[in-house]
Design an enzyme around this catalytic site. Sequence first.
Site, PDB file in Angstrom:
ATOM      1  N   ASP A  93     -27.091  22.904  -6.620  1.00  0.00           N
ATOM      2  CA  ASP A  93     -25.968  22.124  -7.473  1.00  0.00           C
ATOM      3  C   ASP A  93     -25.333  22.915  -8.314  1.00  0.00           C
ATOM      4  OD1 ASP A  93     -24.586  19.937  -8.572  1.00  0.00           O
ATOM      5  OD2 ASP A  93     -26.324  19.180  -9.675  1.00  0.00           O
ATOM      6  N   HIS A 232     -25.540  14.867 -18.300  1.00  0.00           N
ATOM      7  CA  HIS A 232     -26.271  15.677 -17.451  1.00  0.00           C
ATOM      8  C   HIS A 232     -25.995  15.547 -15.791  1.00  0.00           C
ATOM      9  CE1 HIS A 232     -30.254  17.643 -15.577  1.00  0.00           C
ATOM     10  NE2 HIS A 232     -29.375  18.840 -15.510  1.00  0.00           N
ATOM     11  N   HIS A 320     -25.247  25.337 -16.302  1.00  0.00           N
ATOM     12  CA  HIS A 320     -26.566  26.111 -16.116  1.00  0.00           C
ATOM     13  C   HIS A 320     -26.909  26.457 -14.854  1.00  0.00           C
ATOM     14  CE1 HIS A 320     -28.587  21.984 -16.987  1.00  0.00           C
ATOM     15  NE2 HIS A 320     -28.338  22.065 -15.493  1.00  0.00           N
ATOM     16  N   ASN A 321     -26.110  26.348 -13.737  1.00  0.00           N
ATOM     17  CA  ASN A 321     -26.161  26.825 -12.504  1.00  0.00           C
ATOM     18  C   ASN A 321     -25.073  27.500 -11.949  1.00  0.00           C
ATOM     19  OD1 ASN A 321     -28.920  25.653 -12.251  1.00  0.00           O
ATOM     20  ND2 ASN A 321     -28.387  24.503 -10.297  1.00  0.00           N
ATOM     21  N   MET A 372     -36.908  12.583 -19.393  1.00  0.00           N
ATOM     22  CA  MET A 372     -36.446  11.403 -19.668  1.00  0.00           C
ATOM     23  C   MET A 372     -37.344  10.769 -20.941  1.00  0.00           C
ATOM     24  SD  MET A 372     -36.555   8.308 -17.195  1.00  0.00           S
ATOM     25  CE  MET A 372     -38.447   8.084 -16.923  1.00  0.00           C
ATOM     26  N   HIS A 395     -32.983  25.707 -20.054  1.00  0.00           N
ATOM     27  CA  HIS A 395     -32.088  25.016 -19.707  1.00  0.00           C
ATOM     28  C   HIS A 395     -32.726  23.768 -19.704  1.00  0.00           C
ATOM     29  CE1 HIS A 395     -34.013  24.438 -15.970  1.00  0.00           C
ATOM     30  NE2 HIS A 395     -33.029  23.629 -15.427  1.00  0.00           N
TER      31      HIS A 395
END
Lengths: 472, 133
Positions: A93, A232, A320-321, A372, A395
């Site tokens: 991702d 996100h 963050h990727n 969550m 992260h």
Amino acid sequence: MKERMKKIKDNVYELPVEGKMRVPGIMFTSDALFRDVGEMCVEQLEHVAQLPGIVGNALAMSDVHSGYGFPIGGVAAFNLTEGIISPGGVGYDINCGVRLLSSTLSKKAFLKHRAALLEEIYRRVPSGVGGKSGTHLTPLELDHVLEEGMKWAVEKEYATKKDEERTEDNGCIAGAHAKHISQKAKNRGKHQLGTLGAGNHFLEIQEVEQVFNKKTARAFGLKEGHIVVMIHCGSRGLGHQVASDYIMAMEKEYGYSHLPDRELAYAPLDSRLGKEYLSAMAGAANFAFVNRQIITDQIRKSFRQFFPKETLTLVYDIAHNIAKFEKFIVDKKPCVLCVHRKGATRSYGPGRSELPRAYRSLGQPIFIPGSMGTASYVLVGTKKAEALSFASTAHGAGRVLSRSYAVKHVALQSVKKDLAARDIMIKSGSERGLVEEAPQAYKNIDEVVRVSDALGIGAVVARLKPLAVVKG
Amino acid sequence: MSFVFLDHTADIKIRVRASRKKELFEESARALSSYIARKEVRSVRKKHIRISGTDDKALLYGLLDELIYLLDAEEFIVSHVIVHLGTSSLEATVWGDTSTRYDGLAHIKAATYAEMKITHRKRLWEAIFVLDV
């Protein structure tokens, strides 16, 4: 394997050089978190330390867990002469990331309209598998999104100039060429711009529960008791396909017998294929910035229906990727390195010219979402991170239970009851998704953040408490 | 032929067994279908695909990648596939249905080589693979 790791000081464990390792592995973790670190995770750190051109240490952040090839929560920097680029070091991702929107709304005002507002956002932002975009793109327009990122979003009035300035790299990673992205990837992406996706992706409306650093919080627009919105998600099917395409292309070009793990397929940074992947990755990253922006636009419209004066200000948007070319001091000499962050957040300290002017004297905003229903954190980047971790920190919470274990052993009703008991309202297309993402499946976010703060690679600014969630 | 979901911390790990190599690929596709839909998918549409790859792992990766692509880009959910193996290639007839007819589908980002194993022992083919979800 794990017994080879030695604690060298508080919150730092080392995997000394052995065999084919070129550099040591360093894990930033506490004793409590280290207990849950799996064997495979350590093995993956060792594999990363074997890659050509790696500089300093192969790093793992406090939320580390095993991934494919690289561990998730992994950071590795490569020099430009022998160094490599690996799609597995970026993740499937590409530019999965987080953005935070601040507001002037009080919790009390928000709660009056919580259910209806949540419903409206759920209606406007497509989520789950097959959630189709309301943004229809011609092939030519998709190419503009890929090559221009947030600049395109500003032109099309999905974004303001201020949104653009407050996105990492101004929402446009240089060097993106649509021609390096396959038709297959474009076919996956063309209906998905402005959609949340599924898995661990979410939208959350939160309350700023506690501020730890008033001056920085104020500059970020955060005030105790006020409402913020966290988003996100990433580059959707487009980015996943770019990763798969280039992993297959790199192993065709270079083979795989030299790799400790086939998922670590790589190309030299200065090779044709390496450059093409970097260009495609930049395009996918730009797509992800715009994806989060279009979702932001829909959320702003939803809020306006209930709170006509509320504008929702973008605090910042982080990837963050990603792999990026960044300047660091190594052995007292300035140099440019290709830093892979796979499930790690950039943590620039004060003074970096890459930061928006409003934050330049403070450092970069960092967002670390919890699982969550649990707290999330806002941190600020530090000079120490630039010295210790190639300006990186954690992260997220990081999984400890597998999805299949969670599905077998966690009851849906108990998840729902637990969320209700904590006064969190949730909308999700998938009941299985709710169970897979149950809070007990994750590491303790408070501990993950505490390690970052104690080491000084990301300093805590504020804690956010969820009030309403849309799960993909 | 059989498949089973194994434990994996972040992702989905599947073990497939079959007596013939071509069945190993076919059963892997059924496992993927079962994970996504969690119920029987009707076989009312079909497509032909061709995958090239230097070894069995590359072919399995390529097959899974193509099935994930069909769901994401073409709203086509697989029920089963019929595989013909060539040298360094695989051709398959993919049977399935329109995905929008199914609710609550599970999401898969990509196939991976992580922990992938393909073995042939005592006339039994076995594949283990992890999907990024």
